[in-house]
Write an enzyme that holds these catalytic residues in place. Structure first.
Site, PDB file in Angstrom:
ATOM      1  N   ARG A 166     -23.767  21.959   7.085  1.00  0.00           N
ATOM      2  CA  ARG A 166     -22.328  22.217   6.986  1.00  0.00           C
ATOM      3  C   ARG A 166     -21.908  22.906   8.272  1.00  0.00           C
ATOM      4  NH1 ARG A 166     -18.672  24.553   2.080  1.00  0.00           N
ATOM      5  NH2 ARG A 166     -19.162  22.439   1.389  1.00  0.00           N
ATOM      6  N   HIS A 205     -16.254  15.000   4.192  1.00  0.00           N
ATOM      7  CA  HIS A 205     -17.011  15.666   3.115  1.00  0.00           C
ATOM      8  C   HIS A 205     -17.539  14.553   2.192  1.00  0.00           C
ATOM      9  CE1 HIS A 205     -18.548  18.752   0.722  1.00  0.00           C
ATOM     10  NE2 HIS A 205     -17.455  19.328   0.257  1.00  0.00           N
ATOM     11  N   GLN A 265     -18.842  15.150  -1.454  1.00  0.00           N
ATOM     12  CA  GLN A 265     -17.740  15.426  -2.377  1.00  0.00           C
ATOM     13  C   GLN A 265     -17.126  14.123  -2.877  1.00  0.00           C
ATOM     14  OE1 GLN A 265     -16.446  18.679  -3.297  1.00  0.00           O
ATOM     15  NE2 GLN A 265     -15.536  17.356  -4.833  1.00  0.00           N
ATOM     16  N   ASP A 281      -6.194  19.605  -2.410  1.00  0.00           N
ATOM     17  CA  ASP A 281      -7.165  20.519  -1.793  1.00  0.00           C
ATOM     18  C   ASP A 281      -6.356  21.618  -1.092  1.00  0.00           C
ATOM     19  OD1 ASP A 281      -9.452  21.671  -0.695  1.00  0.00           O
ATOM     20  OD2 ASP A 281      -9.682  20.176   0.886  1.00  0.00           O
ATOM     21  N   CYS A 299     -11.341  19.574  -5.248  1.00  0.00           N
ATOM     22  CA  CYS A 299     -12.757  19.772  -4.903  1.00  0.00           C
ATOM     23  C   CYS A 299     -13.221  21.207  -5.141  1.00  0.00           C
ATOM     24  CB  CYS A 299     -13.004  19.371  -3.452  1.00  0.00           C
ATOM     25  SG  CYS A 299     -11.992  20.296  -2.295  1.00  0.00           S
ATOM     26  N   ARG A 314     -21.405  16.947  -8.450  1.00  0.00           N
ATOM     27  CA  ARG A 314     -22.015  17.176  -7.142  1.00  0.00           C
ATOM     28  C   ARG A 314     -23.538  17.203  -7.291  1.00  0.00           C
ATOM     29  NH1 ARG A 314     -19.164  19.650  -3.109  1.00  0.00           N
ATOM     30  NH2 ARG A 314     -20.977  18.977  -1.910  1.00  0.00           N
TER      31      ARG A 314
HETATM   32  N1   CP Z   1     -16.261  21.609  -2.947  1.00  0.00           N
HETATM   33  C1   CP Z   1     -17.131  22.244  -2.143  1.00  0.00           C
HETATM   34  O1   CP Z   1     -17.717  21.684  -1.199  1.00  0.00           O
HETATM   35  O2   CP Z   1     -17.316  23.546  -2.492  1.00  0.00           O
HETATM   36  P1   CP Z   1     -18.143  24.626  -1.669  1.00  0.00           P
HETATM   37  O3   CP Z   1     -17.351  24.944  -0.412  1.00  0.00           O
HETATM   38  O4   CP Z   1     -18.237  25.803  -2.591  1.00  0.00           O
HETATM   39  O5   CP Z   1     -19.481  24.063  -1.309  1.00  0.00           O
HETATM   40  N1  NVA Z   2     -10.974  21.177   2.973  1.00  0.00           N
HETATM   41  C1  NVA Z   2     -11.768  22.283   2.523  1.00  0.00           C
HETATM   42  C2  NVA Z   2     -12.817  21.821   1.566  1.00  0.00           C
HETATM   43  C3  NVA Z   2     -13.685  22.898   1.002  1.00  0.00           C
HETATM   44  C4  NVA Z   2     -14.715  22.365   0.064  1.00  0.00           C
HETATM   45  C5  NVA Z   2     -12.389  22.994   3.697  1.00  0.00           C
HETATM   46  O1  NVA Z   2     -12.877  22.316   4.608  1.00  0.00           O
HETATM   47  O2  NVA Z   2     -12.381  24.222   3.726  1.00  0.00           O
END
Ligand code: CP
Ligand code: NVA
Length: 318
Positions: free
Chosen positions: A114, A141, A144, A235, A275, A303
């Site tokens: 990440r 993502h 997701q 989101d 999400c 997930r």
């Molecule tokens: N939806 C998602 O990716 O959540 P986290 O940021 O908690 O991993």
């Molecule tokens: N769009 C959000 C998703 C988090 C799971 C971010 O990138 O922070």
């Protein structure tokens, strides 16, 4: 049962040892086969033991769902994860990715990463000799999106022709929903304020990958966007890394809040998705998030199942 299982294995073996950097790294057959496997794992119809495999987790941003679902998925596969937070490794002191990736490839069996830029993720993939998984970048993502479409499939059966309207920022989640949805025959509409639309190249890529008549479109009017929608998705307005824009975005996005009034313009059997984490009172109201049409916790659960299926395949467990 034996032939059904081996049929699934045949469809998925091409994925073994492959990276998953973008939703476009899987084709529609592979995605649907992964869903089959995920559902078998979910109901306990299948057990897969990979035998002491190790997934490295390199997370430069916060995470609850992604981190824990990968940890639990590996535990259920008889393996484990190691936390490679850059603050506690030499990455944080500037060791180059090309060295880190080659070293970690000698210890781990796969890496879930990440980070901010997609280029950085691709750099890891270039130097790693083990599968690399996108656990979220600023661009995409994809894990997701897999969990989301599995959830939608569980609700509606066939995904083809489903109308999904995403209301809010044209961000990483929106991008992966477009690409993955296009391949599955879902009509994906992304509705954002002017200047906050989804990435143009991703829109074009999604359109070029469209199958089963899927229509990909963008618009700026939320009321128009939700008409006929069977799925309303939203989101946060400011993603991780955009915290300093939060106040400005709150004003710009106010009209894009998913509230009960907006939901009433949608299909009568609409489901609500997010999400998570959610900012109640901003992109979605408490009433809608906690309402009977909300499936946000089913998405979060999926997930685990879909990533467990993905890992099982990538690590050659089928
Ligand atoms: N939806 C998602 O990716 O959540 P986290 O940021 O908690 O991993
Ligand atoms: N769009 C959000 C998703 C988090 C799971 C971010 O990138 O922070």
């Amino acid at each position: 049962m034996a032939s059904a299982s081996s049929g699934l294995a045949a469809k998925l073996t091409s994925l073994s040892k492959n990276n998953f950097l973008s939703s476009s790294d899987l084709n529609s057959n592979q995605i649907l086969s992964l869903f089959e496997l995920a559902k078998e794992l979910k109901v306990g119809n299948r057990r897969i033991d990979l035998g002491n495999r190790v997934l490295g987790l390199i997370f430069k941003k916060a995470s609850t769902r992604t981190r824990v679902s990968f940890q639990v998925a590996m535990a259920r596969l008889g393996g484990q994860t190691v936390d490679l937070n850059p603050q506690i490794t030499q990455l944080g002191r500037g060791e180059p990715i090309k060295d880190t990736a080659r070293v970690l490839s000698r210890y781990c069996d796969a890496l879930a990463i990440r980070t901010f830029s997609q280029q950085e993720l691709e750099e890891y993939a270039k130097w790693s000799t083990i599968p690399v998984i996108n656990a979220l970048t600023d661009l995409e993502h994809p894990c997701q999106a897999l969990a989301d479409y599995l959830t939608i499939q569980e609700n509606f059966g066939d995904l083809k022709g489903i109308n999904l309207s995403y209301i809010g920022d044209g961000n990483n989640v929106a991008n992966s929903l477009m690409i993955c949805g296009a391949m599955l025959g879902v009509n994906v509409k992304i509705c954002s304020p002017v200047g906050y639309e989804a990435d143009f190249e991703i829109i074009e890529k999604a359109k070029s990958l469209s199958e089963f008549g899927s229509k990909i479109s963008i618009c700026n009017d939320p009321l128009d966007a939700v008409k006929g929608a069977q799925v309303i998705y939203t989101d946060v307005w400011a993603s991780m890394g955009q915290e300093e824009e939060q106040v400005k975005r709150k004003e710009i996005f106010e009209k894009y809040k998913v509230d009960q009034k907006l939901v009433e313009f949608a299909h009568e059997e609409v489901i609500i998705m997010h999400c998570l984490p959610a900012h109640r009172g901003e992109e979605i109201t408490e009433e809608v998030l906690e309402g009977q049409n909300s499936h946000v916790f089913d998405q979060a659960e999926n997930r685990l199942h879909v990533q467990q299926a993905l890992l099982a395949v990538q690590l050659g467990g089928l």
